[in-house]
Design a protein around this motif. Sequence first.
Motif, PDB file in Angstrom:
ATOM      1  N   UNK A 275     111.880  44.729  10.872  1.00 37.91           N
ATOM      2  CA  UNK A 275     112.935  44.186  10.136  1.00 37.91           C
ATOM      3  C   UNK A 275     112.644  42.503   9.993  1.00 37.91           C
ATOM      4  N   UNK A 276     111.986  41.773  11.032  1.00 40.69           N
ATOM      5  CA  UNK A 276     111.700  40.485  11.019  1.00 40.69           C
ATOM      6  C   UNK A 276     110.540  40.214   9.675  1.00 40.69           C
ATOM      7  N   UNK A 277     109.463  41.087   9.804  1.00 37.31           N
ATOM      8  CA  UNK A 277     108.348  41.166   8.961  1.00 37.31           C
ATOM      9  C   UNK A 277     108.871  41.220   7.537  1.00 37.31           C
ATOM     10  N   UNK A 278     109.830  42.487   7.500  1.00 43.54           N
ATOM     11  CA  UNK A 278     110.197  42.439   6.085  1.00 43.54           C
ATOM     12  C   UNK A 278     111.057  41.424   5.476  1.00 43.54           C
ATOM     13  N   UNK A 279     111.883  40.672   6.473  1.00 39.65           N
ATOM     14  CA  UNK A 279     112.578  39.594   5.780  1.00 39.65           C
ATOM     15  C   UNK A 279     111.769  38.465   5.537  1.00 39.65           C
ATOM     16  N   UNK A 280     110.913  38.179   6.181  1.00 42.21           N
ATOM     17  CA  UNK A 280     110.023  37.145   6.111  1.00 42.21           C
ATOM     18  C   UNK A 280     109.166  37.385   4.708  1.00 42.21           C
ATOM     19  N   UNK A 281     108.520  38.469   4.539  1.00 41.10           N
ATOM     20  CA  UNK A 281     107.843  38.786   3.334  1.00 41.10           C
ATOM     21  C   UNK A 281     108.792  38.743   1.983  1.00 41.10           C
ATOM     22  N   UNK A 282     110.122  39.329   2.110  1.00 37.70           N
ATOM     23  CA  UNK A 282     110.964  39.215   0.981  1.00 37.70           C
ATOM     24  C   UNK A 282     111.220  37.775   0.654  1.00 37.70           C
ATOM     25  N   UNK A 283     111.501  37.120   1.773  1.00 37.27           N
ATOM     26  CA  UNK A 283     111.867  35.623   1.515  1.00 37.27           C
ATOM     27  C   UNK A 283     110.791  34.693   0.853  1.00 37.27           C
TER      28      UNK A 283
END
Length: 366
Positions: A275-283
Amino acid sequence: MANLDITPIDDNQDQNKSITVPFTEEEKALIKQYKDKINLTSTTDVIQFGVGSQTKVSNFSNEILKQVRTKDMGGAEDVLLNLRSDIRSFDENVNKKPLIPFFDNMKKKLQRMRTEYQSVEKNIHQIELKLEGHYKNLGKDVHIFDRLFQENQNYFKELSLYIAAGEEKLQEAHAVTLPQMKAEAEETGDQHKIQAYKDMEQHVVRFERKVHDLKLTRMVVLQTAPQIRLIQNNSSSLMEKIQSSLVNTIPLWKNQMVLTLGIAHSQKALEAQKAVTDATNELLRRNSEMLKESTINVAKETERGIVDIETIKKANQDIVSTIEQVLQIQREGREKRKVVEQELLQSENELKNNLLKSAADDKLIQ
C-alpha cells in the motif's frame, strides 16, 4: 413363489393382455384348494373371496402413505443448502470491499475473516450433526422400503393365486356347470331347474366382477412396486450426497479455511508495504504528469500569436468565397436577362404577325 413379469409392453401389442404370472407346483396345488372352496351359489363366499388380500393391500397402502407423510423429505436438502449458503456467505463477507483503504485494509480483512470463521465454524458443526442424523434416518427409510417392497411382492403373489383360482372356477362354470344346468332345464322343462340355471348365471356374473376387482387391486400393487423403488432410490441418492458432504466437502472446506488464515497472516505485512509503495508511486506518477502537462501548456501559449494562422486562413477563405458567389449571381442575372430579351423579341414578332394576318383577313372579307 409367483414372480411378476415386468417385461415392457410394446405400444402395438394388446394392452388388455392379462399379466403373466408363473406358479410353482406348490402354488398350483394351493390354487386348486382355493378353487374347490369357491361356492358360487353362496353370496357371502363370493363377496368374501380374496377380501383378506385386498384388506392387506389397503392397509399396506396406508402404511406407505404414512411413511411418505412422516418423512421429512426436504430436511436433508435444506441442510445441504444451508451449508452451501454459509460457505458462500463467508466468502462474500471476507472479500467485501473495506471502507478504510491502505493500512487498515488487510487488518480489517483479517479481522473479518476470523470473525466469520468462528461464526461459520459453529454453524458447520451444527450442520454436521444434522446431516449425521438425516443420514441415519435415511438408512432406516431404505431398510423400511426394502421390507415394504417385499411385502408388496407377497401381496402380488397372494392376489395372483386368488385370481388364478377364480379364473379357473369361471372357466369351469362356463364350460361345464352352466351347460349342464341349461341342458337339464331345457330337457325337463322344470321351472325350478330353469330358475336355478338363471340364478347360477347371475352368480357367475357377480363372481366375474369380483375377479375383476381383484385384478384391479393387483394392478394397484403392481404400480406400487416401482413407486417404492423410486422413493427408496431418492433416499439412497440423498444418503450418498450427505456422505460425500461429511467425508469430503466439510473437511475440505475446513482445510482450506486453515490455509486461508495462514496465507492472510503472511500477507498482512506485505499488504501494508504494498500500500505504501503503491501510494508513493501513484503520487510521483501524478506529479510527473501534472508537471509535464503544465509545462507543455505554457510553451504552447507562449509561442501562440495574437491571431492564429487558422483564423486568418478562415477569414480569407470566407472573403474569396463571398466574391465568387457574388460574381456567380451576377453572371446568372445576365444570362436570365438575355433569355428574357429573346422571349420579348419573340413575343413582339408574334404580335406583329398576328396583326398583319388580321388586316389581310379584313380585306378579303370586304
